[in-house]
Design a protein around this motif. Structure first.
Motif, mmCIF file in Angstrom:
data_model
loop_
_atom_site.group_PDB
_atom_site.id
_atom_site.type_symbol
_atom_site.label_atom_id
_atom_site.label_comp_id
_atom_site.label_asym_id
_atom_site.label_seq_id
_atom_site.Cartn_x
_atom_site.Cartn_y
_atom_site.Cartn_z
ATOM 1 N N ILE A 227 38.217 37.724 34.782
ATOM 2 C CA ILE A 227 36.936 37.349 35.389
ATOM 3 C C ILE A 227 36.708 38.137 36.675
ATOM 4 O O ILE A 227 35.605 38.649 36.923
ATOM 5 N N MET A 228 37.766 38.267 37.490
ATOM 6 C CA MET A 228 37.647 39.032 38.735
ATOM 7 C C MET A 228 37.395 40.511 38.457
ATOM 8 O O MET A 228 36.643 41.158 39.193
ATOM 9 N N THR A 229 37.989 41.052 37.403
ATOM 10 C CA THR A 229 37.779 42.462 37.059
ATOM 11 C C THR A 229 36.307 42.718 36.777
ATOM 12 O O THR A 229 35.713 43.662 37.329
ATOM 13 N N PHE A 230 35.707 41.890 35.934
ATOM 14 C CA PHE A 230 34.279 42.055 35.637
ATOM 15 C C PHE A 230 33.433 41.834 36.888
ATOM 16 O O PHE A 230 32.530 42.625 37.177
ATOM 17 N N SER A 231 33.730 40.781 37.632
ATOM 18 C CA SER A 231 32.938 40.459 38.821
ATOM 19 C C SER A 231 33.012 41.561 39.864
ATOM 20 O O SER A 231 31.987 42.015 40.382
ATOM 21 N N PHE A 232 34.238 41.995 40.203
ATOM 22 C CA PHE A 232 34.400 43.020 41.229
ATOM 23 C C PHE A 232 33.838 44.368 40.777
ATOM 24 O O PHE A 232 33.343 45.141 41.591
ATOM 25 N N SER A 233 33.899 44.648 39.480
ATOM 26 C CA SER A 233 33.318 45.890 38.961
ATOM 27 C C SER A 233 31.809 45.880 39.150
ATOM 28 O O SER A 233 31.222 46.863 39.616
ATOM 29 N N LEU B 184 42.272 46.988 40.441
ATOM 30 C CA LEU B 184 43.566 46.690 41.059
ATOM 31 C C LEU B 184 43.465 45.519 42.027
ATOM 32 O O LEU B 184 44.436 44.781 42.201
ATOM 33 N N ILE B 185 42.301 45.315 42.642
ATOM 34 C CA ILE B 185 42.102 44.115 43.452
ATOM 35 C C ILE B 185 42.230 42.891 42.548
ATOM 36 O O ILE B 185 42.934 41.935 42.857
ATOM 37 N N ALA B 186 41.567 42.940 41.398
ATOM 38 C CA ALA B 186 41.653 41.837 40.442
ATOM 39 C C ALA B 186 43.067 41.703 39.882
ATOM 40 O O ALA B 186 43.528 40.589 39.601
ATOM 41 N N GLY B 187 43.756 42.813 39.760
ATOM 42 C CA GLY B 187 45.124 42.796 39.253
ATOM 43 C C GLY B 187 46.108 42.127 40.198
ATOM 44 O O GLY B 187 47.234 41.811 39.808
ATOM 45 N N VAL C 71 38.891 51.628 46.901
ATOM 46 C CA VAL C 71 37.461 51.289 46.935
ATOM 47 C C VAL C 71 36.797 51.976 48.129
ATOM 48 O O VAL C 71 35.739 52.602 47.993
ATOM 49 N N ILE C 72 37.413 51.877 49.288
ATOM 50 C CA ILE C 72 36.858 52.501 50.495
ATOM 51 C C ILE C 72 36.773 54.018 50.321
ATOM 52 O O ILE C 72 35.748 54.630 50.644
ATOM 53 N N ILE C 73 37.839 54.620 49.803
ATOM 54 C CA ILE C 73 37.823 56.068 49.568
ATOM 55 C C ILE C 73 36.758 56.420 48.528
ATOM 56 O O ILE C 73 36.025 57.406 48.680
#
Length: 182
Positions: A26-32, A146-149, A128-130
């Motif tokens: 869920i976080m992977t889809f959301s953060f993407s 990777l944040i979601a991971g 993400v910042i880069i």
């Protein structure tokens, strides 16, 4: 658990891999989606090509960041917990479907919490910042993934917050669980 008796253990922190996997998905889809919305608001649009080479780069970039994620746990054990390299191990548990990094030496809670979150910053937030700074939507997506991971790391961190900073935390060498020592 080797070299420790049951009476040495105050509490066990064990994550539910199925629950963490769903949270991570869920976080992977959301953060993407959030990452791409921010990207579009910054640059007006984005373009990700899907050539075979691009897909290979995306796959290898993801695998590389997963490997680096586990390596940064080891760096955290060493830097924050002063654990010698010889007492650390890493690998992939294919049966459980997880990559892992572990140490045989208990760490103070404050050091374990820092070691748990170091990969979130280095393999998630930093890419993400880069990605935003060099206008690379692929890098933004990889960082979001990777944040979601890091969902399992956050679950353990959340449970560790209940304990004092100096209490010792022992990592299980096989399963995703931590032992809070008396």
């Amino acid at each position: 658990m080797e070299n420790y008796e049951q009476e040495d253990i105050l509490s066990v922190i064990e994550i539910d891999l199925k629950k963490v996997a769903w949270s991570s998905l869920i976080m992977t889809f959301s953060f993407s989606i959030i990452g791409m919305i921010i990207y579009i608001s910054l640059y007006g649009s984005f373009q990700i090509t899907f050539s075979f080479v691009d897909l290979l780069l995306l796959f290898f970039g993801y695998v590389l960041l997963i490997i680096l994620h586990e390596c940064f746990h080891l760096v955290g054990f060493w830097f924050f917990g002063k654990v010698p390299w010889s007492s650390m191990n890493y690998g992939v548990n294919l049966k459980m479907g997880i990559a892992y990094a572990t140490t045989s030496i208990p760490l103070p809670n404050r050091a374990m919490k820092k070691a748990l979150l170091l990969p979130f910053w280095t393999t998630g937030v930093l890419p993400v910042i880069i990605g935003y700074s060099i206008q690379s939507p692929m890098l933004v997506l990889l960082g979001a993934w990777l944040i979601a991971g890091a969902a399992g790391d956050f679950a353990m961190y959340k449970d560790l917050r209940k304990y004092p900073p100096n209490i010792l935390i022992k990592d299980d060498p096989v399963k995703p669980k931590l032992y809070v020592m008396k």
